[in-house]
Design a protein around this motif. Structure first.
Motif, PDB file in Angstrom:
ATOM      1  N   LEU A   1       2.559  -7.568   1.322  1.00  0.00           N
ATOM      2  CA  LEU A   1       1.498  -8.448   0.835  1.00  0.00           C
ATOM      3  C   LEU A   1       1.294  -8.322  -0.673  1.00  0.00           C
ATOM      4  O   LEU A   1       0.958  -9.297  -1.343  1.00  0.00           O
ATOM      5  CB  LEU A   1       0.185  -8.149   1.561  1.00  0.00           C
ATOM      6  N   LEU A   2       1.495  -7.115  -1.212  1.00  0.00           N
ATOM      7  CA  LEU A   2       1.302  -6.893  -2.647  1.00  0.00           C
ATOM      8  C   LEU A   2       2.562  -7.150  -3.456  1.00  0.00           C
ATOM      9  O   LEU A   2       2.525  -7.137  -4.690  1.00  0.00           O
ATOM     10  CB  LEU A   2       0.812  -5.456  -2.890  1.00  0.00           C
TER      11      LEU A   2
ATOM     12  N   VAL B   1       3.217   1.810  -2.673  1.00  0.00           N
ATOM     13  CA  VAL B   1       1.924   1.874  -1.978  1.00  0.00           C
ATOM     14  C   VAL B   1       1.605   3.321  -1.610  1.00  0.00           C
ATOM     15  O   VAL B   1       0.466   3.770  -1.772  1.00  0.00           O
ATOM     16  CB  VAL B   1       1.911   0.962  -0.730  1.00  0.00           C
ATOM     17  N   ARG B   2       2.592   4.069  -1.154  1.00  0.00           N
ATOM     18  CA  ARG B   2       2.352   5.485  -0.828  1.00  0.00           C
ATOM     19  C   ARG B   2       1.887   6.256  -2.057  1.00  0.00           C
ATOM     20  O   ARG B   2       0.977   7.091  -1.972  1.00  0.00           O
ATOM     21  CB  ARG B   2       3.629   6.119  -0.266  1.00  0.00           C
TER      22      ARG B   2
ATOM     23  N   GLY C   1      -4.913   8.312  -4.933  1.00  0.00           N
ATOM     24  CA  GLY C   1      -6.304   7.925  -4.743  1.00  0.00           C
ATOM     25  C   GLY C   1      -6.643   6.537  -5.258  1.00  0.00           C
ATOM     26  O   GLY C   1      -7.801   6.128  -5.221  1.00  0.00           O
ATOM     27  N   LYS C   2      -5.660   5.785  -5.734  1.00  0.00           N
ATOM     28  CA  LYS C   2      -5.921   4.429  -6.225  1.00  0.00           C
ATOM     29  C   LYS C   2      -6.211   3.450  -5.089  1.00  0.00           C
ATOM     30  O   LYS C   2      -6.895   2.453  -5.288  1.00  0.00           O
ATOM     31  CB  LYS C   2      -4.726   3.923  -7.038  1.00  0.00           C
ATOM     32  N   LEU C   3      -5.643   3.735  -3.917  1.00  0.00           N
ATOM     33  CA  LEU C   3      -5.822   2.869  -2.755  1.00  0.00           C
ATOM     34  C   LEU C   3      -6.185   3.760  -1.565  1.00  0.00           C
ATOM     35  O   LEU C   3      -5.478   4.726  -1.274  1.00  0.00           O
ATOM     36  CB  LEU C   3      -4.530   2.093  -2.468  1.00  0.00           C
TER      37      LEU C   3
ATOM     38  N   ASP D   1     -10.349  -3.159   1.894  1.00  0.00           N
ATOM     39  CA  ASP D   1      -9.943  -2.287   0.774  1.00  0.00           C
ATOM     40  C   ASP D   1      -8.698  -2.837   0.090  1.00  0.00           C
ATOM     41  O   ASP D   1      -8.584  -2.804  -1.135  1.00  0.00           O
ATOM     42  CB  ASP D   1      -9.673  -0.866   1.257  1.00  0.00           C
ATOM     43  N   LEU D   2      -7.758  -3.341   0.901  1.00  0.00           N
ATOM     44  CA  LEU D   2      -6.534  -3.904   0.334  1.00  0.00           C
ATOM     45  C   LEU D   2      -6.847  -5.146  -0.499  1.00  0.00           C
ATOM     46  O   LEU D   2      -6.303  -5.323  -1.595  1.00  0.00           O
ATOM     47  CB  LEU D   2      -5.532  -4.241   1.435  1.00  0.00           C
ATOM     48  N   ALA D   3      -7.747  -5.987  -0.008  1.00  0.00           N
ATOM     49  CA  ALA D   3      -8.138  -7.184  -0.748  1.00  0.00           C
ATOM     50  C   ALA D   3      -8.797  -6.821  -2.072  1.00  0.00           C
ATOM     51  O   ALA D   3      -8.507  -7.415  -3.115  1.00  0.00           O
ATOM     52  CB  ALA D   3      -9.072  -8.051   0.088  1.00  0.00           C
ATOM     53  N   ALA D   4      -9.671  -5.820  -2.052  1.00  0.00           N
ATOM     54  CA  ALA D   4     -10.339  -5.383  -3.289  1.00  0.00           C
ATOM     55  C   ALA D   4      -9.327  -4.806  -4.270  1.00  0.00           C
ATOM     56  O   ALA D   4      -9.393  -5.068  -5.478  1.00  0.00           O
ATOM     57  CB  ALA D   4     -11.415  -4.353  -2.966  1.00  0.00           C
ATOM     58  N   PHE D   5      -8.370  -4.033  -3.756  1.00  0.00           N
ATOM     59  CA  PHE D   5      -7.337  -3.459  -4.613  1.00  0.00           C
ATOM     60  C   PHE D   5      -6.486  -4.568  -5.236  1.00  0.00           C
ATOM     61  O   PHE D   5      -6.208  -4.552  -6.437  1.00  0.00           O
ATOM     62  CB  PHE D   5      -6.449  -2.500  -3.808  1.00  0.00           C
ATOM     63  N   ALA D   6      -6.081  -5.544  -4.412  1.00  0.00           N
ATOM     64  CA  ALA D   6      -5.268  -6.655  -4.920  1.00  0.00           C
ATOM     65  C   ALA D   6      -6.017  -7.429  -5.990  1.00  0.00           C
ATOM     66  O   ALA D   6      -5.450  -7.795  -7.025  1.00  0.00           O
ATOM     67  CB  ALA D   6      -4.872  -7.587  -3.764  1.00  0.00           C
ATOM     68  N   ARG D   7      -7.296  -7.654  -5.760  1.00  0.00           N
ATOM     69  CA  ARG D   7      -8.100  -8.384  -6.752  1.00  0.00           C
ATOM     70  C   ARG D   7      -8.183  -7.608  -8.062  1.00  0.00           C
ATOM     71  O   ARG D   7      -8.121  -8.178  -9.138  1.00  0.00           O
ATOM     72  CB  ARG D   7      -9.491  -8.657  -6.210  1.00  0.00           C
ATOM     73  N   ALA D   8      -8.310  -6.296  -7.978  1.00  0.00           N
ATOM     74  CA  ALA D   8      -8.387  -5.472  -9.182  1.00  0.00           C
ATOM     75  C   ALA D   8      -7.075  -5.470  -9.956  1.00  0.00           C
ATOM     76  O   ALA D   8      -7.072  -5.264 -11.171  1.00  0.00           O
ATOM     77  CB  ALA D   8      -8.775  -4.043  -8.806  1.00  0.00           C
ATOM     78  N   GLN D   9      -5.964  -5.723  -9.256  1.00  0.00           N
ATOM     79  CA  GLN D   9      -4.658  -5.739  -9.913  1.00  0.00           C
ATOM     80  C   GLN D   9      -4.411  -7.032 -10.683  1.00  0.00           C
ATOM     81  O   GLN D   9      -3.546  -7.097 -11.529  1.00  0.00           O
ATOM     82  CB  GLN D   9      -3.524  -5.546  -8.889  1.00  0.00           C
ATOM     83  N   ILE D  10      -5.196  -8.053 -10.360  1.00  0.00           N
ATOM     84  CA  ILE D  10      -5.025  -9.345 -11.010  1.00  0.00           C
ATOM     85  C   ILE D  10      -5.664  -9.279 -12.385  1.00  0.00           C
ATOM     86  O   ILE D  10      -6.851  -9.012 -12.513  1.00  0.00           O
ATOM     87  CB  ILE D  10      -5.665 -10.481 -10.193  1.00  0.00           C
TER      88      ILE D  10
END
Length: 129
Positions: free
Chosen positions: A12-13, A20-21, A27-29, A45-54
């Motif tokens: 997905l990312l 990802v590991r 501790g980033k994800l 959590d994955l959605a929030a992480f993906a949004r932060a990467q944008i």
């Protein structure tokens, strides 16, 4: 609650499972383990992480378009007036039709790095089965 295995989160990312590991280990994800010891990432959590990467690319022009796909030009088909340009952006294939003059002025050839900027008033959303 939707959860994703490491390989699913990676797909997905648009990164490798190892990446990802590393994010989980540093501790980033956030991730938990299931009863078999497999790591699971919560969907929220994955959605929030993906949004932060944008983020805006360095040197990107100011634009109202938010959909930017950085990739490599894989094919350019030109005729006397138009050009079809294909870009591989991670797991995505983006195809653009433009004037031949524009493609020539941009120097678009296979192997060139390019950013496809997409702004659309019609976006179809599908749920995979």
């Amino acid at each position: 609650m939707t959860t994703f295995r490491i390989s699913e989160a990676a797909a997905l990312l648009g990164v490798s499972s190892d990446t990802v590991r590393r994010w989980v280990d540093s501790g980033k994800l956030a991730a938990d383990r299931d009863e078999h010891g497999h790591r699971l990432v919560d969907g929220a959590d994955l959605a929030a992480f993906a949004r932060a990467q944008i983020g805006a690319e360095d040197g990107a022009a100011t634009s109202s378009a938010r959909n930017r796909f950085r990739g490599i030009v894989t094919e350019v088909i030109r005729d006397s007036v138009m050009a079809q340009v294909e870009i591989a952006a991670g797991p995505f294939r983006v195809v653009s039709l433009m004037s031949r003059q524009a493609a020539d002025e941009l120097g678009l050839e296979p192997g060139a790095v390019a950013v496809a900027v997409v702004k659309s008033t019609n976006v179809v959303v599908e749920i995979p089965q």
